[in-house]
Enzyme design. Structure first.
Site, PDB file in Angstrom:
ATOM      1  N   ASP A  13       0.928  -1.255   0.116  1.00 43.16           N
ATOM      2  CA  ASP A  13      -0.050   0.155   0.199  1.00 43.16           C
ATOM      3  C   ASP A  13       0.884   1.187  -0.155  1.00 43.16           C
ATOM      4  OD1 ASP A  13      -1.645   2.112   0.492  1.00 43.16           O
ATOM      5  OD2 ASP A  13      -2.882   1.151   1.989  1.00 43.16           O
ATOM      6  N   HIS A  14       1.118   2.098  -1.271  1.00 41.00           N
ATOM      7  CA  HIS A  14       2.104   2.879  -1.388  1.00 41.00           C
ATOM      8  C   HIS A  14       1.968   4.178  -0.218  1.00 41.00           C
ATOM      9  CE1 HIS A  14      -0.917   4.625  -4.144  1.00 41.00           C
ATOM     10  NE2 HIS A  14      -0.327   5.799  -3.542  1.00 41.00           N
ATOM     11  N   HIS A  27      -6.156   2.785   1.241  1.00 44.48           N
ATOM     12  CA  HIS A  27      -5.455   4.026   1.900  1.00 44.48           C
ATOM     13  C   HIS A  27      -5.895   4.425   2.951  1.00 44.48           C
ATOM     14  CE1 HIS A  27      -3.367   2.885  -1.694  1.00 44.48           C
ATOM     15  NE2 HIS A  27      -4.015   3.830  -2.464  1.00 44.48           N
TER      16      HIS A  27
END
Length: 495
Positions: free
Chosen positions: A180-181, A243
């Site tokens: 999950d950037h 996110h």
């Protein structure tokens, strides 16, 4: 003095001719190389269907780095570590040939059999690739093997469970790195430090002192070339399930007993377990969906979502979501966490605003209307930093007005925040899974989101309902107004 580790590794990228590899992975690996975080003992193997050679692949790698980093320096020595292997994920011989190549590169670069398999491709292939890596002995080597998976991890809870079962049949949970950037962003990682390293905040971090928390992640871009993918996903699956809920978990978690992967994950999971389920008939009371109409951004006209591609003409897919998230535990009972995210909004920004309760009698404001609560603002992007909004009397005045104490992460020469992918890739190579999502986090997030999505999928929305260049539909403002709050602007608070 801390000695920086320089791990030896072969990185195998499935989908190496794609956009993610070009824009994120190749530049990130180069930065790790330039900063000395990986040594000369590494290799990268690119896999895809195209009949490229090593030279063609290396030219593409060099071009992507020059484009991303605006550098003209000679990077031939770096790109010589890259190898291309034409690959069909459904073909047995592809895996057998890849095994031979990896064994050759192990010997050439002395990588001790350490391997990262990065799946930068369509998720429908994740399960079969993982199982084939197991079946053909590619993950069995003298070193360690790790599997990196991009989102989306499933389309709902049922499909996520099915995918997880397929992958877990081949890899242990400790070997799986669900990326999950957002968790690689500097200021997202800083949430824990701000909370747990400062008594001024942690003692106030509860429902006695905080009135609400707001998390905004806005984009000015539309769906661009992603129309087909996005219309099957929508803002809820694309942003909220991963996110946004990850940021909620970091903001609401209890202090871990140790700064270890398992302890931090355990506290995040407790938050996700405590999310109040939204029953079908109450979805519209707690959540708002939107789809952008035509409008203007930076004084340039832009078209509505339904005109971006032919297949979108009657789309019921949301490009905007706002919600009131409640956490049913002792610390947060009664405190709303408001989230909003969308495309074609006024500007690109990700920001967290923690609004503190006012004191019972504030004599330094003439009216309640003039009051300004204390705010803690965590700026995640595009600017990075922290702002604390206090009330004080300025010179010559007699009443209070808000002032800002601000720290900007770019405020000093030489500070340059690394790309999220660079940090996460390095963490994976080191075996640090703290900033990757565990299956339990994925499962509880989907369980929370599923009831909302199922309700929306069975009802026709009144779209479009917000203009491009705005901050979303009016209903999102009313969501807060009925609780006596309002959205804080994504631009800086006026001084």
């Amino acid at each position: 003095m801390t000695i920086q580790q320089k791990p030896k590794v072969i990185i195998v990228i499935f989908g190496a001719t794609g956009d993610l590899a070009k824009r994120k992975l190749f530049p990130s690996i180069y930065r790790l190389y330039k900063s000395g975080k990986i040594s000369e003992d590494f290799a990268v193997v690119g896999l895809a269907r195209r009949p490229w050679t090593n030279d063609v692949f290396r030219d593409n790698v060099e071009n992507s780095i020059h484009d991303a980093l605006s550098t003209d320096e000679n990077i031939g020595t770096f790109s010589s570590h890259f190898y291309y292997h034409p690959f069909d994920v459904t073909e047995t011989s592809s895996y057998q040939d890849l095994k031979v190549l990896l064994e050759e590169l192990d010997g050439k670069y002395q990588t001790d059999g350490n391997r990262v398999f990065y799946l930068a491709m369509a998720p429908e292939y994740f399960g079969s690739i993982a199982q084939n890596l197991e079946s053909y002995g590619l993950k069995e080597s003298a070193g360690w093997s790790r599997l990196v998976i991009e989102k989306p991890f499933g389309h709902d809870l049922a499909s996520a469970k099915e995918l997880n079962n397929e992958i877990r049949a081949a890899f242990d949970e400790e070997q799986i790195y669900r990326i999950d950037h957002y968790l690689g962003k500097e200021m997202v990682q800083n949430i824990e430090v701000i909370r747990f390293a400062n008594a001024i905040f942690e003692h106030l971090w509860n429902n006695q002192y905080i009135s609400n928390v707001q998390i905004t992640s806005s984009e000015s871009l539309g769906v661009e070339e992603r129309a087909r993918y996005y219309d099957h996903s929508g803002a809820t699956r694309d942003m909220v399930q991963n996110h946004m809920l990850q940021m909620v978990a970091l903001l609401a978690m209890e202090p871990p007993i140790k700064l270890t992967t398992d302890e931090i994950r355990s506290e995040k999971v407790k938050v996700l377990r405590a999310l109040r389920t939204i029953e079908n008939e109450k979805v519209d009371k707690y959540f708002v969906r939107g789809q952008y109409d035509s409008g203007s951004i930076n004084e340039k006209p832009v078209e509505r979502y339904r005109d971006e591609a032919e297949e979108l003409i009657d789309s019921n897919t949301e490009t905007y979501v706002a919600g009131k998230v409640l956490i049913d535990n002792y610390r947060w009972s009664g405190v709303p966490f408001y989230i909003r995210t969308g495309k074609r909004m006024a500007e690109k920004s990700t920001k967290i605003v923690v609004e503190f309760k006012d004191i019972p009698m504030n004599l330094y404001f003439k009216t309640n209307r003039e009051k300004h609560p204390n705010l803690l603002i965590i700026h995640i992007q595009p600017n990075e930093g922290v702002t604390l909004v206090l009330n004080a009397k300025k010179s010559g005045g007699s009443l209070a007005e808000p002032i800002q104490l601000a720290y900007n992460n770019y405020g000093y020469d030489g500070i340059n925040t690394p790309e999220a992918y660079e940090k996460l890739l390095y963490d994976c190579i080191l075996g640090d899974a703290t900033n990757f999502t565990h299956w339990d986090e994925v499962a509880y997030s989907w369980a929370y989101i599923d009831s909302i999505l199922k309700t929306w999928e069975t009802t026709q929305a009144d779209f479009p309902n917000y203009k491009s260049g705005s901050m979303g539909p009016e209903a999102a403002d009313k969501l807060l107004e009925k609780d006596g709050f309002h959205w804080w602007p994504i631009t800086e608070i006026e001084k």
